[in-house]
Design a protein around this motif. Sequence first.
Motif, short mmCIF file in Angstrom:
data_model
loop_
_atom_site.label_atom_id
_atom_site.label_comp_id
_atom_site.label_asym_id
_atom_site.label_seq_id
_atom_site.Cartn_x
_atom_site.Cartn_y
_atom_site.Cartn_z
N ILE A 34 0.85 -1.19 0.00
CA ILE A 34 0.00 0.00 0.00
C ILE A 34 0.88 1.24 0.00
CG2 ILE A 34 -1.69 1.35 1.29
CD1 ILE A 34 -2.89 -1.21 2.31
N LYS A 35 0.78 2.01 -1.06
CA LYS A 35 1.55 3.24 -1.17
C LYS A 35 0.73 4.41 -0.63
CE LYS A 35 2.04 5.34 -5.19
NZ LYS A 35 2.52 5.69 -6.56
N THR A 36 1.23 5.06 0.40
CA THR A 36 0.54 6.23 0.93
C THR A 36 1.10 7.47 0.25
OG1 THR A 36 2.08 6.50 2.78
CG2 THR A 36 0.15 5.10 3.13
N ARG A 37 0.17 8.28 -0.27
CA ARG A 37 0.54 9.45 -1.06
C ARG A 37 -0.07 10.68 -0.43
NH1 ARG A 37 -2.59 12.45 -4.22
NH2 ARG A 37 -1.67 13.68 -5.93
N SER A 38 0.65 11.78 -0.47
CA SER A 38 0.11 13.03 0.06
C SER A 38 -0.42 13.90 -1.07
CB SER A 38 1.17 13.82 0.82
OG SER A 38 0.62 15.06 1.24
N PRO A 49 1.83 -2.62 4.90
CA PRO A 49 1.40 -3.98 4.53
C PRO A 49 -0.05 -3.98 4.04
CG PRO A 49 2.45 -3.94 6.70
CD PRO A 49 2.23 -2.51 6.30
N LYS A 50 -0.33 -4.85 3.10
CA LYS A 50 -1.68 -4.99 2.57
C LYS A 50 -2.23 -6.35 3.00
CE LYS A 50 -4.35 -4.67 -1.70
NZ LYS A 50 -4.30 -4.38 -3.16
N HIS A 51 -3.40 -6.31 3.63
CA HIS A 51 -4.02 -7.55 4.10
C HIS A 51 -4.77 -8.25 2.97
CE1 HIS A 51 -3.68 -5.28 8.03
NE2 HIS A 51 -3.05 -6.43 8.29
N THR A 52 -4.77 -9.56 3.04
CA THR A 52 -5.46 -10.38 2.05
C THR A 52 -6.88 -10.69 2.54
OG1 THR A 52 -4.76 -12.44 3.07
CG2 THR A 52 -3.26 -11.44 1.44
N SER A 188 -10.16 3.72 4.08
CA SER A 188 -9.70 3.95 2.72
C SER A 188 -8.19 3.76 2.66
CB SER A 188 -10.06 5.38 2.27
OG SER A 188 -9.36 5.72 1.09
N GLU A 189 -7.73 3.09 1.60
CA GLU A 189 -6.29 2.91 1.43
C GLU A 189 -5.56 4.24 1.27
OE1 GLU A 189 -5.07 -0.64 -1.14
OE2 GLU A 189 -7.16 -0.33 -1.71
N MET A 190 -6.28 5.28 0.85
CA MET A 190 -5.64 6.58 0.63
C MET A 190 -5.22 7.26 1.93
SD MET A 190 -7.68 8.29 -2.58
CE MET A 190 -9.36 7.92 -2.07
N VAL A 191 -5.75 6.78 3.06
CA VAL A 191 -5.44 7.42 4.34
C VAL A 191 -5.02 6.37 5.36
CG1 VAL A 191 -6.79 9.53 4.03
CG2 VAL A 191 -7.93 7.45 4.82
#
Length: 510
Positions: A34-38, A49-52, A188-191
Amino acid sequence: MSNTALATKTSLYNDVSAALQAIGVDPSTLDGEIKTRSPLTGETLLFLPKHTAEDVEAAIDRADEAFRTWRDVPAPVRGTVVKRWGELLTEHKRDLAILVQAEAGKSISEAEGEVQEMIDICDFAVGQSRMLYGQTMPSERPGHRLMETWHPLGVVGVISAFNFPVAVYSWNTALALICGDSVVWKPSEMVALSALGAHTLLARAIEEQDAPAEIIQLVLTDRYAAEKLLDDPRVPLISATGSTRMGREVGPRVAARFGKTILELGGNNAAIVTPDADLDLALRGIVFAAAGTAGQRCTTMRRVIVHESIAEELTEKLVSAYQTLTIGDPRDEQILVGPLINESGFQGMQDALKAATEQGGTVITGGNRVLEDEFPEAYYVEPAIVTMPAQTDIVRDETFAPILYVLTYSTLEEAIALQNDVPQGLSSAIFTENQREAELFVSASGSDCGIANVNIGTSGAEIGGAFGGEKETGGGRESGSDSWKSYMRRATNTVNYSGELPLAQGVKFL
């Protein structure tokens, strides 16, 4: 991907890392998909980490097992966990706000305000933990007591959106925990960093109060893995915040297994401005509600319905006010309007403005991208005002961006009809000094929204009142009032202490 692969350590990265460390998260231990972007700069911050789907199922297993212990803990004792969470949030208010700002693009004032909402709902929930009241009703049978009791529901699944990374989680979780439920949270993956920060502080509160650690579960994953939450019968309640499109998928799917939902979906919020309004007051309320958070609130004001006799004057005042708005990186505390979340949000705004002009509207200010040279990977825009000849299709649609449509009316009944003539039903407002107009607006014949305000804008709800809306907004209620009942199940109890067995309604048998 490892975070050591990040090429540069910018000041924003350093601020985020310091905030995480203060909360109790070591950034050097994080890595994953998971890439966190500002949205402030467009830069990548960290990888998580990304959960399955299997991880989500395991989280439900743990939460369900913990629930069976947690439900028997006295509610006031459960409240001590939430009380401690509120104390930790107070201690780390700035740290968590830095994460919210970095990932959602808010001003620090708005980011700290979001954390304050978390603190406020903790205060509310702690008091509520001693007030999970049922009723005693008179029985028609002598020697009988008729009453209702409220019991914990089970595992609560919380699905939250990017624009309020932590507050909506706390609305649900503070109440769910004092009600005796466990919680699985899919943010949300974005935050994801903000979510990790909020979760870490709650986990610390749980540990310090010797409560079962497994009563909260954080799953950082995509929508496909999170579908496990929608289908698992061990999750009796799903609270989902997002678009109406998302709600159309979540609602029927959970209902198919007779689960419950709290849906907080789209908003297309309007303010009516009457000839009896205080225009200076209205102006301040409109500008904050329409341009704050770059139009990325579910309660953002998207329509102004103004009486034709004052439309020109109010529109001129709005244009003048918009021209004073400072736009840019909100780490500068003089900045009022930050960025859109990403390119998709910017393109949605441009498409809506194009559609508005094709449907007869005129963009009288704003709508342009700015600071593109300074921040080529970020999307800063001028909040837009569009005058419309009628409430066309694009006006009735929600665009998650700072576009304010201006419409006119001749009678208050016409204005209320315009206000209600959209699929969404979240928040609404009227600006007037006329008591009759105000009372009509909040009456059964007035606004059809879940929130109806007088002489304040559509944004900025307090946690003491139930938050939510009608129609395509989903009908859910969170936060204050009696929203706690959504997280519990009701039982009607009849206790016979008479020694006899009279039947209700005078029925005779044997």
